[in-house]
Design an enzyme around this catalytic site. Sequence first.
Site, PDB file in Angstrom:
ATOM      1  N   HIS A   1      -6.027 -33.917  63.009  1.00  0.00           N
ATOM      2  CA  HIS A   1      -5.302 -34.016  63.486  1.00  0.00           C
ATOM      3  C   HIS A   1      -4.931 -35.455  64.225  1.00  0.00           C
ATOM      4  O   HIS A   1      -5.494 -36.127  62.712  1.00  0.00           O
ATOM      5  CB  HIS A   1      -5.826 -34.166  65.240  1.00  0.00           C
TER       6      HIS A   1
ATOM      7  N   CYS B   1      -6.040 -34.238  72.474  1.00  0.00           N
ATOM      8  CA  CYS B   1      -7.405 -33.061  72.435  1.00  0.00           C
ATOM      9  C   CYS B   1      -9.250 -34.032  72.548  1.00  0.00           C
ATOM     10  O   CYS B   1      -9.089 -34.683  72.418  1.00  0.00           O
ATOM     11  CB  CYS B   1      -7.681 -32.317  71.214  1.00  0.00           C
TER      12      CYS B   1
ATOM     13  N   CYS C   1     -10.447 -35.361  69.082  1.00  0.00           N
ATOM     14  CA  CYS C   1     -10.053 -36.232  69.273  1.00  0.00           C
ATOM     15  C   CYS C   1     -10.472 -37.449  70.466  1.00  0.00           C
ATOM     16  O   CYS C   1     -11.008 -38.455  69.762  1.00  0.00           O
ATOM     17  CB  CYS C   1      -8.562 -36.393  68.691  1.00  0.00           C
TER      18      CYS C   1
ATOM     19  N   GLU D   1      -4.655 -37.882  65.136  1.00  0.00           N
ATOM     20  CA  GLU D   1      -5.571 -39.290  65.663  1.00  0.00           C
ATOM     21  C   GLU D   1      -6.815 -39.155  65.154  1.00  0.00           C
ATOM     22  O   GLU D   1      -7.188 -40.561  64.670  1.00  0.00           O
ATOM     23  CB  GLU D   1      -6.436 -38.985  67.163  1.00  0.00           C
TER      24      GLU D   1
END
Length: 145
Positions: free
Chosen positions: A54, A84, A87, A56
């Site tokens: 991801h 999410c 993260c 992040e």
Amino acid sequence: MKKDHNYFMKKAFEEANYAFYKDEVPVGCVIVYENEIISKSSNMVELLNDSTAHAELIAITSAQNFLNTKNLNKCILYCTLEPCLMCYGAIYWSKIDTIVYAASDKKRGFSSYNLEIDREIKTISGIMESESKDLLDKFFKKIRD
């Protein structure tokens, strides 16, 4: 040029647009320290064939390498979509102080969980929200057609 939340979110959107054209879910992230961008990333799940890639997480690792520390105190994370739970855990463990995100993620966003943590992480949402929603809608329409 004044560097405010809109300025940094626009930089995160540049990353999200890059992801869009690489057929990744268009999420972009930048991390700011002392009013300067120290890392940026977009989703790379498809590129790396890695469900944890991801934006992040990649940006956090890059920021930690840039500052040569695992603790990102006094950093602000800007993301075009609400992080999410995975993260958010990384944000917590890296000690980022503030999260600024554009669009909420009602299904997978961290705020849909009743989390109790031992420190406050300041959260600001809705910065460039409509632009984020539009880009995500455009992406999912593109992959469904």
